[in-house]
Design a protein around this motif. Sequence first.
Motif, short mmCIF file in Angstrom:
data_model
loop_
_atom_site.label_atom_id
_atom_site.label_comp_id
_atom_site.label_asym_id
_atom_site.label_seq_id
_atom_site.Cartn_x
_atom_site.Cartn_y
_atom_site.Cartn_z
N PHE A 186 33.43 50.65 32.18
CA PHE A 186 34.66 50.14 32.79
C PHE A 186 34.56 50.13 34.31
CE2 PHE A 186 38.85 51.29 34.63
CZ PHE A 186 39.54 50.13 34.33
N MET A 187 34.00 51.19 34.89
CA MET A 187 33.90 51.31 36.34
C MET A 187 33.11 50.15 36.94
SD MET A 187 32.43 54.52 38.58
CE MET A 187 30.79 54.44 37.85
N PHE A 188 32.00 49.77 36.29
CA PHE A 188 31.17 48.69 36.82
C PHE A 188 31.78 47.30 36.56
CE2 PHE A 188 27.93 52.07 36.72
CZ PHE A 188 27.50 51.97 38.03
N ARG A 189 32.83 47.25 35.77
CA ARG A 189 33.60 46.01 35.60
C ARG A 189 34.81 46.01 36.55
NH1 ARG A 189 37.98 44.41 32.31
NH2 ARG A 189 38.02 46.40 31.18
N GLU A 190 35.47 47.15 36.62
CA GLU A 190 36.73 47.24 37.39
C GLU A 190 36.52 47.17 38.89
OE1 GLU A 190 39.88 50.19 39.19
OE2 GLU A 190 37.69 50.19 39.20
N MET A 191 35.57 47.94 39.42
CA MET A 191 35.42 48.01 40.88
C MET A 191 35.13 46.64 41.50
SD MET A 191 33.66 51.63 41.87
CE MET A 191 34.58 53.17 41.77
N PRO A 192 34.06 45.94 41.09
CA PRO A 192 33.83 44.62 41.70
C PRO A 192 34.89 43.61 41.33
CG PRO A 192 32.27 45.00 39.92
CD PRO A 192 32.99 46.29 40.14
N GLY A 193 35.40 43.69 40.10
CA GLY A 193 36.39 42.72 39.65
C GLY A 193 37.68 42.78 40.45
N THR A 194 38.16 43.99 40.72
CA THR A 194 39.40 44.11 41.47
C THR A 194 39.20 43.75 42.95
OG1 THR A 194 38.98 46.50 41.68
CG2 THR A 194 40.48 45.79 39.93
N TRP A 195 38.04 44.09 43.50
CA TRP A 195 37.73 43.68 44.88
C TRP A 195 37.81 42.16 45.00
CZ3 TRP A 195 36.69 45.36 49.76
CH2 TRP A 195 36.55 46.74 49.96
N LEU A 196 37.09 41.47 44.13
CA LEU A 196 37.04 40.01 44.22
C LEU A 196 38.41 39.39 43.96
CD1 LEU A 196 33.65 39.42 42.37
CD2 LEU A 196 34.08 39.13 44.81
N ARG A 197 39.14 39.92 42.99
CA ARG A 197 40.45 39.35 42.68
C ARG A 197 41.43 39.53 43.83
NH1 ARG A 197 43.46 41.07 37.19
NH2 ARG A 197 43.49 43.10 38.24
N GLY A 198 41.40 40.70 44.47
CA GLY A 198 42.31 40.94 45.59
C GLY A 198 42.11 39.96 46.73
N TRP A 199 40.87 39.81 47.16
CA TRP A 199 40.58 38.90 48.27
C TRP A 199 40.83 37.45 47.87
CZ3 TRP A 199 39.60 40.46 53.20
CH2 TRP A 199 39.29 41.80 53.40
N ARG A 200 40.51 37.10 46.62
CA ARG A 200 40.73 35.72 46.17
C ARG A 200 42.22 35.39 46.10
NH1 ARG A 200 38.64 36.10 41.49
NH2 ARG A 200 40.57 36.07 40.28
N LEU A 201 43.02 36.33 45.61
CA LEU A 201 44.46 36.09 45.52
C LEU A 201 45.07 35.84 46.89
CD1 LEU A 201 45.49 38.77 42.87
CD2 LEU A 201 45.79 36.30 42.63
N GLU A 202 44.64 36.61 47.87
CA GLU A 202 45.20 36.43 49.22
C GLU A 202 44.70 35.13 49.84
OE1 GLU A 202 47.59 37.58 52.58
OE2 GLU A 202 47.61 37.63 50.39
N ALA A 203 43.44 34.79 49.62
CA ALA A 203 42.91 33.52 50.13
C ALA A 203 43.66 32.35 49.52
CB ALA A 203 41.42 33.42 49.83
N ASP A 204 43.94 32.42 48.23
CA ASP A 204 44.68 31.34 47.55
C ASP A 204 46.10 31.23 48.08
OD1 ASP A 204 42.44 30.86 46.03
OD2 ASP A 204 43.19 31.88 44.23
N ARG A 205 46.74 32.37 48.32
CA ARG A 205 48.11 32.35 48.84
C ARG A 205 48.17 31.69 50.21
NH1 ARG A 205 51.63 35.07 52.19
NH2 ARG A 205 49.91 36.31 53.05
#
Length: 390
Positions: free
Chosen positions: A194-213
């Motif tokens: 889970f850690m190796f899925r969650e850590m990079p996944g949440t990093w990328l999603r956070g920055w992508r969400l703000e870029a999209d906004r």
Amino acid sequence: MATTISRFSITDLTQRFRWLWMINAFFMPWLALIGIIPAIKTGNSAWLALGFVIFYVAIPVLDYVSGQDPNNHDEADVPALDADNYFRWALFVALAGTIVVWFSAIAYAWYAQLSILGLAALALSCMGLGGAFLNLGHELGHKKNRPERWAASFALGIAALPHFSVEHNRGHHRDVATPHDHASSRLGENFYRFMFREMPGTWLRGWRLEADRLRSKGLSFWSAKNEILPGAVIGLIFFAVVGVLCGAEILAFVMITSLLGHTNLTAANYVEHYGLLRQKLDSGRYETPQPQHSWNQNSLISNLITFQLQRHSDHHAHPSRRYQCLRHFDNVPQLPAGYYAMFLLAYIPPLWFRVMDKKVLNWAEHDIERINVLADKRKYYQHKIAMTAA
């Protein structure tokens, strides 16, 4: 595992014993450095890990002794409780105290010229400070007023997770308890996978969400309206100052300790939604998040320490509700112990699966369609369910 009902309740903690929130805010961070005194007196730097032992052994014991608090406030009292600034100030005091303790730990590590063993022991104790920054950033980042949002940016910047509020509020709360959420663990998924899925996944999603906004508003990613950049700048300044003043070795200690702090967040995400699944509607959308889509816990001591984070069921159903107002629900999945004990259990996958798989299957009434299950373990659990039914 705690099964007794506590002599005290959340109503006691917001009325006659409300001062405990401020005591907790002021003194709790210093437990991370409690091992310095015996380390100096004995010359044995292994004592610097004493803070880790207190958080992960002593607090679960206190949870067991103090029992569970399933009590709620009268809803008629909640508006006044929500508006009571005392509880908001407790968060600011906790943030200030955590900053002072973290800076003190860095200064001590530099001044004492600790060995690698000493730095490792101190990092174990101080990983809880990273968890505290993230927990405070989480609570403050859910609020709308500017002082709390700026305090959240500061906490998350120091913790080196400046994207967290954006990712958590707009990503995790939207996708929670679905296969699309990086921060919702699946039945059969161990903590490390889970850690190796969650850590990079949440990093990328956070920055992508703000870029999209920003793009949707016709703004550059580097706009002053970017909600992640303030925390990112604070973090860069913090790490740069540590490197310049204390050198490469202490900078490495700070960075590794920050990463360990991130595992506290990962562990919290892991235990909070393990195996729980929102159902898809005929429209193709998932049902609205409800209290039953998060694991809840009512251990009195660890709820005090974490500002009621463990009443997670109410938090996901009502994200803006302040920590002092969060409720217990009888008809939601309940963790068998507080977060600190559950984190230790998560670190040992066979024990975790032994305890939690049965709870997930029972909660879902052995219906695989009601479980967020790891794809390559689906047949295993289908067979397990069939064997149980036979």
